[in-house]
Motif scaffolding. Sequence first.
Motif, short mmCIF file in Angstrom:
data_model
loop_
_atom_site.label_atom_id
_atom_site.label_comp_id
_atom_site.label_asym_id
_atom_site.label_seq_id
_atom_site.Cartn_x
_atom_site.Cartn_y
_atom_site.Cartn_z
N TYR A 36 0.81 -1.22 0.00
CA TYR A 36 0.00 0.00 0.00
C TYR A 36 0.85 1.27 0.00
O TYR A 36 0.33 2.36 0.17
N ASN A 37 2.15 1.13 -0.16
CA ASN A 37 3.05 2.27 -0.05
C ASN A 37 2.69 3.41 -1.01
O ASN A 37 2.31 3.18 -2.15
N ASN A 63 4.55 6.58 -2.60
CA ASN A 63 5.93 6.98 -2.82
C ASN A 63 6.14 8.45 -2.44
O ASN A 63 5.95 9.36 -3.25
N THR A 64 6.55 8.67 -1.19
CA THR A 64 6.76 10.03 -0.71
C THR A 64 7.97 10.69 -1.34
O THR A 64 8.01 11.91 -1.50
N GLY A 65 8.98 9.89 -1.70
CA GLY A 65 10.15 10.45 -2.37
C GLY A 65 9.77 11.06 -3.71
O GLY A 65 10.18 12.17 -4.05
N ARG A 66 8.97 10.32 -4.47
CA ARG A 66 8.51 10.83 -5.77
C ARG A 66 7.62 12.06 -5.57
O ARG A 66 7.71 13.03 -6.32
N MET A 67 6.80 12.02 -4.53
CA MET A 67 5.92 13.16 -4.23
C MET A 67 6.76 14.42 -3.95
O MET A 67 6.47 15.49 -4.48
N LEU A 68 7.80 14.26 -3.14
CA LEU A 68 8.67 15.39 -2.82
C LEU A 68 9.41 15.87 -4.07
O LEU A 68 9.46 17.08 -4.34
N ASP A 69 9.96 14.94 -4.84
CA ASP A 69 10.69 15.30 -6.05
C ASP A 69 9.79 16.07 -7.02
O ASP A 69 10.20 17.10 -7.58
N HIS A 70 8.57 15.59 -7.19
CA HIS A 70 7.62 16.26 -8.09
C HIS A 70 7.34 17.68 -7.61
O HIS A 70 7.32 18.63 -8.40
N GLN A 81 -1.37 15.90 4.02
CA GLN A 81 -2.69 15.99 3.40
C GLN A 81 -2.71 15.24 2.07
O GLN A 81 -3.67 14.54 1.75
N ASP A 82 -1.63 15.36 1.31
CA ASP A 82 -1.52 14.61 0.05
C ASP A 82 -1.56 13.11 0.32
O ASP A 82 -2.20 12.35 -0.42
N LEU A 83 -0.87 12.68 1.37
CA LEU A 83 -0.88 11.27 1.73
C LEU A 83 -2.29 10.83 2.13
O LEU A 83 -2.78 9.78 1.70
N ALA A 84 -2.95 11.65 2.93
CA ALA A 84 -4.32 11.32 3.35
C ALA A 84 -5.25 11.25 2.14
O ALA A 84 -6.10 10.36 2.06
N ASN A 85 -5.08 12.16 1.21
CA ASN A 85 -5.93 12.18 0.02
C ASN A 85 -5.69 10.97 -0.88
O ASN A 85 -6.56 10.59 -1.66
N ALA A 86 -4.51 10.37 -0.77
CA ALA A 86 -4.19 9.20 -1.59
C ALA A 86 -4.82 7.92 -1.04
O ALA A 86 -4.88 6.91 -1.73
N LEU A 87 -5.30 7.96 0.20
CA LEU A 87 -5.94 6.79 0.80
C LEU A 87 -7.37 6.67 0.30
O LEU A 87 -7.97 7.66 -0.12
#
Length: 119
Positions: A6-7, A9-16, A66-72
């Motif tokens: 269920y990961n 990708n926070t690294g990709r989120m930050l890079d973007h 918030q982005d992480l929460a919205n991805a759930l």
Amino acid sequence: MKKSKYNINTGRMLDHFLRKNNIAKSSLASDINRNKVSVLQYTENVSIQTGILIDICYALKYNFFQDLANALPKEFNHGVVIEPEKATKEQEQQALLAQLQEENKVLKIQNELLMKMKL
């Protein structure tokens, strides 16, 4: 490190985010008191520790959580997390309420019996 199915990708989120907003990794590194290589690793890893992500949120004035929460999934519950001491107090209140409700039932039955005996 074992990765969850269920990961997010926070690294990709930050890079973007950094690319979209034209923010240099060295600038972010300076803002969070880390070296540029560390920030590069954050963007390349699939996961970032929450403490580091909080520092990044404050530095960039952006809520990645918030982005992480919205991805759930939307059906997931959300709300305020109850602190342990508040949870204990709430549990005590719920137990007291249940006890009083039970006592109320018993008293009603006793009252009905007394009323029938007087008749």
